[in-house]
Design a protein around this motif. Structure first.
Motif, PDB file in Angstrom:
ATOM      1  N   GLN A   1       0.842  -0.911   0.276  1.00 53.76           N
ATOM      2  CA  GLN A   1       0.208  -0.339   0.004  1.00 53.76           C
ATOM      3  C   GLN A   1       1.149   1.155   0.219  1.00 53.76           C
ATOM      4  N   TYR A   2       1.882   0.857   0.601  1.00 51.16           N
ATOM      5  CA  TYR A   2       2.890   2.804   0.256  1.00 51.16           C
ATOM      6  C   TYR A   2       3.000   2.819  -1.188  1.00 51.16           C
ATOM      7  N   LEU A   3       3.703   1.487  -1.254  1.00 49.69           N
ATOM      8  CA  LEU A   3       3.829   2.338  -2.680  1.00 49.69           C
ATOM      9  C   LEU A   3       2.837   2.223  -3.708  1.00 49.69           C
ATOM     10  N   LYS A   4       1.884   1.896  -3.018  1.00 45.73           N
ATOM     11  CA  LYS A   4       0.499   2.873  -4.210  1.00 45.73           C
ATOM     12  C   LYS A   4       0.119   4.145  -3.352  1.00 45.73           C
ATOM     13  N   ASP A   5       0.635   4.336  -2.508  1.00 52.78           N
ATOM     14  CA  ASP A   5       0.356   5.647  -1.722  1.00 52.78           C
ATOM     15  C   ASP A   5       0.833   6.707  -2.861  1.00 52.78           C
ATOM     16  N   ALA A   6       2.430   6.057  -2.895  1.00 55.17           N
ATOM     17  CA  ALA A   6       3.590   6.812  -3.265  1.00 55.17           C
ATOM     18  C   ALA A   6       2.853   7.351  -4.653  1.00 55.17           C
ATOM     19  N   TYR A   7       2.885   6.510  -5.109  1.00 57.61           N
ATOM     20  CA  TYR A   7       2.757   6.815  -6.813  1.00 57.61           C
ATOM     21  C   TYR A   7       1.562   7.786  -6.914  1.00 57.61           C
ATOM     22  N   ASN A   8       0.075   7.677  -5.852  1.00 55.46           N
ATOM     23  CA  ASN A   8      -1.184   8.224  -5.874  1.00 55.46           C
ATOM     24  C   ASN A   8      -1.182   9.429  -5.427  1.00 55.46           C
TER      25      ASN A   8
ATOM     26  N   TRP B   1       1.321  12.091  -6.247  1.00 55.81           N
ATOM     27  CA  TRP B   1       1.516  12.979  -6.932  1.00 55.81           C
ATOM     28  C   TRP B   1       0.992  13.235  -8.391  1.00 55.81           C
ATOM     29  N   GLU B   2       0.140  11.694  -8.497  1.00 50.17           N
ATOM     30  CA  GLU B   2      -0.519  11.428  -9.706  1.00 50.17           C
ATOM     31  C   GLU B   2      -1.372  12.868  -9.926  1.00 50.17           C
ATOM     32  N   GLY B   3      -1.264  14.031 -11.052  1.00 49.94           N
ATOM     33  CA  GLY B   3      -2.550  14.850 -11.341  1.00 49.94           C
ATOM     34  C   GLY B   3      -1.492  15.720 -10.772  1.00 49.94           C
ATOM     35  N   TYR B   4      -0.201  15.683  -9.933  1.00 48.27           N
ATOM     36  CA  TYR B   4       0.361  17.466  -9.670  1.00 48.27           C
ATOM     37  C   TYR B   4       1.350  17.358 -10.167  1.00 48.27           C
ATOM     38  N   GLY B   5       1.088  18.709 -11.030  1.00 50.25           N
ATOM     39  CA  GLY B   5       1.227  19.455 -12.120  1.00 50.25           C
ATOM     40  C   GLY B   5       3.116  19.343 -12.126  1.00 50.25           C
ATOM     41  N   SER B   6       3.976  19.467 -11.191  1.00 49.42           N
ATOM     42  CA  SER B   6       5.071  19.535 -11.521  1.00 49.42           C
ATOM     43  C   SER B   6       5.901  17.900 -11.180  1.00 49.42           C
ATOM     44  N   GLY B   7       4.875  16.883 -10.856  1.00 46.43           N
ATOM     45  CA  GLY B   7       4.936  15.912 -10.550  1.00 46.43           C
ATOM     46  C   GLY B   7       6.220  15.913  -9.048  1.00 46.43           C
ATOM     47  N   GLY B   8       6.282  14.695  -8.832  1.00 49.28           N
ATOM     48  CA  GLY B   8       7.443  14.544  -7.315  1.00 49.28           C
ATOM     49  C   GLY B   8       8.485  12.947  -7.824  1.00 49.28           C
ATOM     50  N   TRP B   9       8.959  12.966  -6.627  1.00 50.56           N
ATOM     51  CA  TRP B   9       9.382  11.918  -6.690  1.00 50.56           C
ATOM     52  C   TRP B   9       8.530  10.825  -5.344  1.00 50.56           C
ATOM     53  N   GLN B  10       9.112   9.991  -5.813  1.00 49.78           N
ATOM     54  CA  GLN B  10       7.804   8.660  -5.065  1.00 49.78           C
ATOM     55  C   GLN B  10       8.379   8.374  -3.887  1.00 49.78           C
ATOM     56  N   ARG B  11      10.043   8.260  -4.053  1.00 47.41           N
ATOM     57  CA  ARG B  11      10.640   8.334  -2.958  1.00 47.41           C
ATOM     58  C   ARG B  11      11.121   9.360  -1.584  1.00 47.41           C
ATOM     59  N   ASP B  12      10.735  10.571  -2.524  1.00 47.09           N
ATOM     60  CA  ASP B  12      10.843  11.195  -1.651  1.00 47.09           C
ATOM     61  C   ASP B  12       9.699  11.601  -0.619  1.00 47.09           C
TER      62      ASP B  12
ATOM     63  N   VAL C   1      21.222   3.070 -10.951  1.00 49.47           N
ATOM     64  CA  VAL C   1      19.491   3.722 -10.668  1.00 49.47           C
ATOM     65  C   VAL C   1      19.401   5.176  -9.243  1.00 49.47           C
ATOM     66  N   PRO C   2      18.690   5.517 -10.238  1.00 52.54           N
ATOM     67  CA  PRO C   2      18.513   6.951  -9.796  1.00 52.54           C
ATOM     68  C   PRO C   2      17.135   7.662  -8.397  1.00 52.54           C
ATOM     69  N   PHE C   3      17.598   7.945  -7.266  1.00 48.41           N
ATOM     70  CA  PHE C   3      16.834   8.251  -6.327  1.00 48.41           C
ATOM     71  C   PHE C   3      15.231   8.819  -6.799  1.00 48.41           C
ATOM     72  N   TYR C   4      15.473   9.564  -7.882  1.00 50.84           N
ATOM     73  CA  TYR C   4      13.317  10.404  -8.662  1.00 50.84           C
ATOM     74  C   TYR C   4      13.300   8.855  -9.172  1.00 50.84           C
ATOM     75  N   ASP C   5      13.512   7.799 -10.283  1.00 54.96           N
ATOM     76  CA  ASP C   5      13.368   6.893 -10.882  1.00 54.96           C
ATOM     77  C   ASP C   5      11.593   6.655  -9.550  1.00 54.96           C
ATOM     78  N   ASN C   6      10.430   6.513 -10.863  1.00 51.26           N
ATOM     79  CA  ASN C   6       9.504   5.624 -10.111  1.00 51.26           C
ATOM     80  C   ASN C   6       9.948   4.623  -8.807  1.00 51.26           C
ATOM     81  N   VAL C   7       9.444   4.416  -8.395  1.00 53.76           N
ATOM     82  CA  VAL C   7       9.996   3.043  -7.992  1.00 53.76           C
ATOM     83  C   VAL C   7       8.210   2.026  -8.173  1.00 53.76           C
ATOM     84  N   VAL C   8       7.125   2.381  -8.566  1.00 53.39           N
ATOM     85  CA  VAL C   8       6.115   2.015  -9.646  1.00 53.39           C
ATOM     86  C   VAL C   8       5.340   2.970 -10.276  1.00 53.39           C
ATOM     87  N   ASN C   9       5.172   2.643 -11.780  1.00 54.37           N
ATOM     88  CA  ASN C   9       4.092   2.698 -12.586  1.00 54.37           C
ATOM     89  C   ASN C   9       3.182   2.199 -12.702  1.00 54.37           C
TER      90      ASN C   9
END
Length: 463
Positions: free
Chosen positions: A179-186, A188-199, A426-434
């Protein structure tokens, strides 16, 4: 002697699948108590000095009992009292994939590289899971031959040590995405400038929370592993090993059925980087870690076996041809593998924001130290929270600071007789999940070196 070889071979994780390794010191003990394997060997030499010379030249020499396909022979099925199961003895060389054999009748023959025997046989080879401990092997001049211990041995990784303490296994969702991976995706979804899931995972950052302290609840894990590309090419890459194939012209250089290997041993070298510095022109020492893992051929490949007979009685023997049908993926979250390649909490104040992963398949673990310097990037947006007085990450992504690129130095111990399987950052800022736009299903991102494919992601280890 057969009793000892069979009994030790039934310890599956201590050695090369089903083999005797000298790290079991009871086998080669000089004790005057029970007869040891070493003592059983001594009558076949003119004197103990001859045996010691072999031990010095080939300290990792191992007796390997193979687990042959289709149930033809294994340590479990070996009946040492059955005269029909008198063993042939194979020699695994580093100059060819063809296997020279001394038959039970004393005749010598060769098993072609692409064939697997279908009859009782053992292999003399070098152990791929242990190494000579550094600074061991020096003999005191006054030592008596019957009372010395030539070398001390250690496993190249704790994953190969059956006596190593088991890690605190993370609780994970093996059937899907936590669930925490789904939350990290959700989040930032729709957030204009995007964000990092690991953030979000490590610092709790969201579109409305722009600073946070790193949490130790999560650590990065390698969660899957597979060979990449054409299945036959991949199989040949890891099943054959010669010191220098360019110097061998009389043998099949690119074919091996792999039956003498037992399990395939792999090592992963991870360059984690270093804290960012204001002076990016200086070279800083980086933090690195090495992980070992091993798999049966059937874990990595879907294999098809076909048995047939060659020659006529009394020289008739059964052989097996192996066909590689497809590649398979190892899921480390499945407890049947009992492997948990654990890395670090990705703390951007301690490590770079990109990690380098390098892979190799180990043939003989003679180690050489290699030093390298690579450029890695680091975040610089850290400061003191005025309310809590704690060090926090300021801002999502890079905040108002620029990332720094700095030269980072490493010193790794590589194995000199191994197959290099590529590397990748592997960068920190890559999406963990898509998310699959067609099915809306969330899935873990994969990485490829060209030879292997793997997944790396945060796993919750504290609650």
């Amino acid at each position: 002697m057969y009793h000892l070889v069979k009994n030790k071979s039934l310890i599956p994780t201590a050695y090369n699948g089903k083999s005797i390794g000298k790290i079991d010191k009871s086998i080669f003990s000089k004790s005057s108590q029970a007869t040891t394997f070493r003592q059983a060997l001594l009558p076949f030499f003119n004197n103990e000095a001859e045996l010691i010379e072999i031990e010095q030249k080939l300290p990792l020499l191992t007796i390997f009992v193979p687990d042959l396909p289709l149930g033809y022979f294994s340590a479990e099925t070996w009946d040492i009292n059955d005269e029909s199961q008198v063993l042939d003895i194979a020699l695994r060389l580093n100059t060819t994939n063809d296997i020279p054999v001394i038959g039970k009748d004393g005749n010598k023959y060769v098993i072609e590289a692409d064939l697997t025997p279908g009859f009782p046989i053992i292999v003399i080879k070098e152990n791929e899971r242990v190494r000579v401990r550094q600074n061991s092997g020096t003999l005191a001049k006054s030592a008596k031959l019957s009372n010395i211990s030539l070398y001390d041995y250690e496993y190249i990784d704790n994953n190969f040590d059956p006596d190593a303490s088991s890690p605190n296994l993370p609780i994970v969702n093996n059937d899907g995405i936590d669930q925490y991976l789904k939350d990290a995706y959700n989040v930032w979804e729709g957030y204009g400038s995007g964000g990092w899931q690991r953030d979000n995972i490590y610092y709790g950052l969201t579109p409305t929370i722009s600073s946070g302290k790193v949490t130790g609840k999560y650590r990065e894990y390698i969660t899957s592993f597979a060979m990449k590309g054409d299945p036959n090419v991949a199989y040949l890459t890891v099943s054959g090993h010669m010191n220098d194939p360019s110097k061998v012209t009389d043998y099949r250089l690119n074919s091996s059925s792999g039956w003498t290997d037992g399990k395939f041993e792999f090592r992963v070298y991870c360059s984690l980087g270093a804290p960012g510095t204001a002076n990016s022109s200086s070279v800083v020492a980086g933090t690195g870690t090495t992980k070992g893992m091993s798999f049966q051929p059937s874990d990595l490949f879907e294999l098809k076996y076909e048995a047939y007979s060659r020659f006529n009685w009394p020289f008739k023997k059964t052989y097996i041809r192996t066909t590689v049908v497809a590649l398979k993926t190892i899921n480390f979250l499945d407890p049947k593998y009992n492997l948990y390649p654990e890395l670090e909490t990705w703390d951007l104040e301690r490590f770079s924001n990109e990690w380098k992963f390098s892979f190799e398949e180990v043939d003989v673990p003679f180690e050489i130290t290699k030093s390298e310097t690579i450029n890695q990037k680091s975040n610089m947006n850290f400061g003191i929270d005025a309310n809590t007085g704690e060090k926090v990450k300021l801002g999502i992504k890079f905040g108002t600071s620029n990332e720094k690129t700095q030269a980072t130095s490493y010193s790794f111990k590589y194995t000199e007789k191994s197959d290099f399987l590529g590397d990748i950052f592997v960068p920190f800022y890559d999406n963990v999940v898509n998310k699959n736009p067609s099915t809306q299903q969330i899935y873990t991102r994969s990485y490829s070196t060209g030879y292997v494919q793997f997944q790396v992601r945060p796993i919750q280890v504290q609650w």
